[in-house]
Design an enzyme around this catalytic site. Sequence first.
Site, PDB file in Angstrom:
ATOM      1  N   ASP A   1       0.810  -1.216   0.000  1.00  0.00           N
ATOM      2  CA  ASP A   1       0.000   0.000   0.000  1.00  0.00           C
ATOM      3  C   ASP A   1       0.842   1.265   0.000  1.00  0.00           C
ATOM      4  O   ASP A   1       0.335   2.355  -0.240  1.00  0.00           O
ATOM      5  CB  ASP A   1      -0.864   0.039   1.268  1.00  0.00           C
ATOM      6  CG  ASP A   1      -2.143  -0.754   1.102  1.00  0.00           C
ATOM      7  OD1 ASP A   1      -2.670  -0.810  -0.009  1.00  0.00           O
ATOM      8  OD2 ASP A   1      -2.615  -1.315   2.110  1.00  0.00           O
ATOM      9  N   CYS A   2       2.089   1.123   0.364  1.00  0.00           N
ATOM     10  CA  CYS A   2       2.931   2.307   0.544  1.00  0.00           C
ATOM     11  C   CYS A   2       3.878   2.557  -0.614  1.00  0.00           C
ATOM     12  O   CYS A   2       4.639   3.511  -0.588  1.00  0.00           O
ATOM     13  CB  CYS A   2       3.718   2.160   1.838  1.00  0.00           C
ATOM     14  SG  CYS A   2       2.610   2.087   3.237  1.00  0.00           S
TER      15      CYS A   2
END
Length: 814
Positions: free
Chosen positions: A487-488
């Site tokens: 997600d990052c």
Amino acid sequence: MRYGYFDDQRREYVITRPNTPLPWINYLGSEAYFGLISNTAGGYSFYRDARLRRLTRYRYNNVPLDCGGHYIYLRDGDTGEFWSPSWQPTRHELEGYICRHGLGYTIIGSTYKGIEAQTRYFVPLGDSLEIWQLTLTNRREEPANLSVFSSVEFCLWDAQGDATNFQRNLSTGEVEIEDGVIYHKTEYRERRNHFAFFACSEELAGFDTQRSAFLGPYRGWDNPAAVERGRSFNSEAHGWAPMGSHHVRVALEPGETRQVIFLLGYHENPRDQKFDPPGSQRINKRTVKPVIARYLARDNVDAAFEALRAYWDGLLSIFQVRTLDIHTNRMVNIWNLYQCMVNFNLSRSASYFESGIGRGMGFRDSNQDLLGFVHMVPERARERILDLAATQLETGGAYHQYQPLTKWGNDEVGSNFNDDPLWLILSVAAYLKETGDGSILNEPVVYENRPGTEKPLYEHLQRSLRYTLDRLGAHGLPLIGRADWNDCLNLNTFSDTPGESFQTTTNKEGKVAESVFIAGMFVLAAKELAAIAQERGLADEAQRYHDEAAEMEAAVLEHGWDGEWFLRAYDDFGRKVGSHECDEGQIFIEPQGFCILAGIGLEDGRAEQALAAVKEQLATPHGIILQQPAYSRYYLHLGEISSYPPGYKENAGIFCHTNPWIMIAEARVGHGDQAHNYYTCINPSAREEISEVHRCEPYVYAQMIAGRDAPTHGEAKNSWLTGTAAWNYVAITQWILGIRPTYAGLQIAPVIPSDWPGFKATRVFRGVTYHITAERAGPGNTVSLTVDGKPVEGDVVPLPPAGQREVTVQVILT
Ligand code: BGC
Ligand code: NOJ
């Protein structure tokens, strides 16, 4: 250093001091009503949805830590002294404090000046309430005159509004008190048809429902005015902060024992029968009263507890193993499976690190959670798959998450996480292999929760795969979108505005940045869909998926291989991410794991090469780091990953979720020692003896352990809700022990450590119990199978004839 011990016989973790490094928690409830409970009785409860139906309040970030919960106070009427038998919130020094976290229940007991108190907290199967069963014993030589005070602070249902909208909230609170039962009914007058009840088995000496009365002005939970003076105020909440407290007087002769039962529950009335008498504003209590009466009877409570134990006996018996490693046995047989259930139920919504407000059921997360759950309660897995698929978009994309109460895709978090759709294929494949229930593929399922858009689930899977192929970049690799599993890694975000969400901000068109991780995942998913098509008799279609997988594999080998390991991605400028050419972030764990899981590089030695690089550059005694070297500063073109200080979370933390992918990859190349060694590094039970370093619960996985670059290397964070649970379960049971469901039967292909003489296991698969004995007769992983005394070719135990319930399997490894 330890703060307790495993009681494997009783399947409990026993905490022997209240001041653990962090609150060590447990979950109550496995269906609709849930509670979080720490080892000092902190925590809160909710019905189905931690955001929209919160029963009780909890304040994160509070000091002292973990204050607010399912609390009982005791007061000695002769001396005026009072204390908490769960230590918090008064924190008196207790004798013999003990907390037993079990499967779906927690027991907290202690003794203070000769008064022994033990509270068993649990949620009975089939009902929406929690039971606090308090047993008091007088161990003094003289009689004791005690007062018992219960306490909960009600949340005004919507946890988000409750924590923010005070100008309204302070005027809306309403309660009713009838026959000693406290009913919390804020907003019942208008659109809600549900209320909470808090009941007690004993005759009351008093009660309180207004927090300011019970506590007294400017006082905290550690020193409530009602408890101090030994008498409730009989307060009735009108606005402000509704709470519930019963006051019961208990006189105990020396040696005498008494039980007091408290119930906290949730109840709904039919919309047209909310009030009694009709037209009044009083709650219609006709349907709730029998529920309350039932659980205020001690025998029923004991029976409900036994039923809960039996329920877990049944679930655990589906897979049991005996190896020479106690940490493997304990996690596989008890705790890992239990954590899989909690994750299945709660996804990433409510823990001591997830507020219950921000993140509901993740699309990616829930599909993965299913991998560790599907054999436990397949009917619930089926329902979950259909719920998830119903949030899929017609493009094949998916809402990144949905609210458990409404089951609606959550707009605020959006979509375009380009890995999301592929996870649905993996979870459905797991469901099909486990159950053989192909009928699910024909189930009509809507898109985007819109009635009228129904298509068979199978078509959802086709669109999932198509979604990737419709979004390929310049190297023939999948475009990453907002992010993939990581997600990052936000290659299209380019955010320079403080506070902006990395996951929902997109400043680039997203037509350039590609993900090798998604490429690997696509190959795996395409092969799974090919197998599903084959099972459905669609040979041509199956062939097409194989071809598409092969094409993607070729793209990975050509553009996704860095020379010694798999590349991570191409950024928005078309530059490499996760390459030896980069200054920082040269090697990432995810593509090594997922490409090899997909079978890429198994034949040409690249898998072995990539794993050697992982071992050399990423492995530590505390687990395998996500990437190296850590990003030392913020990079606009990489996003959130570089926002974390080095060694934490996605920036070179040991992101435990990814470790089992490497264990599986090691097993796939035949390295049993290495696979199990990685398994042990992050196994919470094996880390119990360094609890002062690890700090989180030793009975469940945490999402992250601080990496080598962090000053607190080895410290775990974000326990309980993490894909680590499901993936470790898959890695150890299916790849190291090697017991894998397939369409044709149960495959048994162990890749165990060289010094294991073998192991024994029982596995219930499609209603048949397999008794498996594996013995090592040589150093390798070659399997010879004997099934019910007869040799069988290959490593798959064929499905037995209908009616046969038990199968005995002997595996010789050479
Ligand atoms: C975390 C990720 C998480 C994401 C969810 C990030 O801050 O680092 O682990 O998946 O938030 O939105
Ligand atoms: C936690 C999220 O729940 C999960 O979906 C994600 O894959 C990982 N963080 C990695 O960012």
